[in-house]
Design an enzyme around this catalytic site. Structure first.
Site, PDB file in Angstrom:
ATOM      1  N   ASN A  61       0.826  -1.216   0.000  1.00  0.00           N
ATOM      2  CA  ASN A  61       0.000   0.000   0.000  1.00  0.00           C
ATOM      3  C   ASN A  61       0.858   1.264   0.000  1.00  0.00           C
ATOM      4  OD1 ASN A  61       0.654  -0.753   2.684  1.00  0.00           O
ATOM      5  ND2 ASN A  61      -1.025   0.435   3.528  1.00  0.00           N
ATOM      6  N   GLU A  63       0.452   5.300   0.524  1.00  0.00           N
ATOM      7  CA  GLU A  63      -0.478   6.334   0.995  1.00  0.00           C
ATOM      8  C   GLU A  63      -0.045   7.724   0.534  1.00  0.00           C
ATOM      9  OE1 GLU A  63      -1.072   5.685   5.208  1.00  0.00           O
ATOM     10  OE2 GLU A  63      -2.166   3.822   4.811  1.00  0.00           O
ATOM     11  N   CYS A  72      -4.207   0.627  -2.369  1.00  0.00           N
ATOM     12  CA  CYS A  72      -4.024  -0.590  -1.578  1.00  0.00           C
ATOM     13  C   CYS A  72      -2.952  -1.495  -2.201  1.00  0.00           C
ATOM     14  CB  CYS A  72      -5.322  -1.386  -1.527  1.00  0.00           C
ATOM     15  SG  CYS A  72      -6.652  -0.581  -0.640  1.00  0.00           S
ATOM     16  N   GLU A  74      -3.138  -4.698  -2.846  1.00  0.00           N
ATOM     17  CA  GLU A  74      -3.660  -5.635  -3.845  1.00  0.00           C
ATOM     18  C   GLU A  74      -3.661  -5.011  -5.230  1.00  0.00           C
ATOM     19  OE1 GLU A  74      -4.862  -4.873  -0.894  1.00  0.00           O
ATOM     20  OE2 GLU A  74      -6.146  -6.438  -0.061  1.00  0.00           O
ATOM     21  N   CYS A 111     -10.488  -4.608   0.562  1.00  0.00           N
ATOM     22  CA  CYS A 111     -11.599  -3.661   0.482  1.00  0.00           C
ATOM     23  C   CYS A 111     -12.437  -3.936  -0.771  1.00  0.00           C
ATOM     24  CB  CYS A 111     -11.066  -2.229   0.480  1.00  0.00           C
ATOM     25  SG  CYS A 111     -10.371  -1.702  -1.100  1.00  0.00           S
ATOM     26  N   CYS A 114     -10.752  -3.229  -4.163  1.00  0.00           N
ATOM     27  CA  CYS A 114      -9.776  -4.259  -4.566  1.00  0.00           C
ATOM     28  C   CYS A 114     -10.492  -5.523  -5.030  1.00  0.00           C
ATOM     29  CB  CYS A 114      -8.830  -4.573  -3.417  1.00  0.00           C
ATOM     30  SG  CYS A 114      -7.612  -3.263  -3.171  1.00  0.00           S
TER      31      CYS A 114
END
Ligand code: THU
Length: 159
Positions: A61, A63, A72, A74, A111, A114
């Site tokens: 991830n 940010e 993210c 994934e 999430c 994803c």
């Protein structure tokens, strides 16, 4: 009125119960957490995608001060796989997360965005992606994204 019942089956394995290849993928996801840039959440996530030819592509991830601009683990891994190996289907995806040095006890849960992207990658290659979600308590395994994303939106819905 009609009612449809949707059944989801996932399995929880101990690490030792996985195949060597699967364990290698989970370990790659754990290692990939080292590439996480998470100064805001301090939640370090790694993902490892196995391609049909055996190659492993990892992501973590990333940010941003403008929170929604981050991505993210994934999707970082899956988009990297698509960008660098467009002809190789993704056959498996492992995800692991930790706070500090301690990996999470419960398997990490991708999430919704994803899950949608995993679904899109399955559609792209017509190959289900075996999903391995690591937790120290066990590894949750889903045979493809459908158990984790029932009634999902696919390109067929636009035709
Ligand atoms: N995150 C992931 O990378 N993958 C998940 O499956 C859940 C959440 C990231 C996004 C954000 O950087 C941080 O974890 C906290 O939500």
């Amino acid at each position: 009125m009609k009612e449809y019942k949707i059944e989801t089956v996932v399995r929880i394995y101990e690490l030792a119960e996985l195949s060597e290849e699967e364990r290698e993928l989970v370990e790659a996801a754990m290692m990939a957490t080292n590439g996480s840039y998470a100064p805001y959440s301090k939640f370090l996530v790694g993902a490892a995608a196995r391609l049909q030819d055996g190659t492993i592509v990892t992501g973590a991830n990333q940010e941003n001060a403008a929170y929604p601009s981050g991505l993210c683990a994934e999707r970082t891994a899956l988009f990297a796989a698509g960008a660098h190996h467009p002809d190789q289907p993704v056959v498996a995806l492992a995800v692991a997360a930790r706070k500090g040095r301690q990996f999470m006890a419960r398997p990490i849960s991708p999430c919704g965005a994803c899950r949608q992207v995993i679904s899109g990658v399955e559609e792209r290659y017509g190959v289900p992606i075996r999903i391995l979600l690591y937790g120290t308590e066990g590894v949750l395994v889903s045979e493809g994204i459908k158990p984790l994303l029932p009634l999902c939106f696919v390109d067929e819905d636009m035709r």
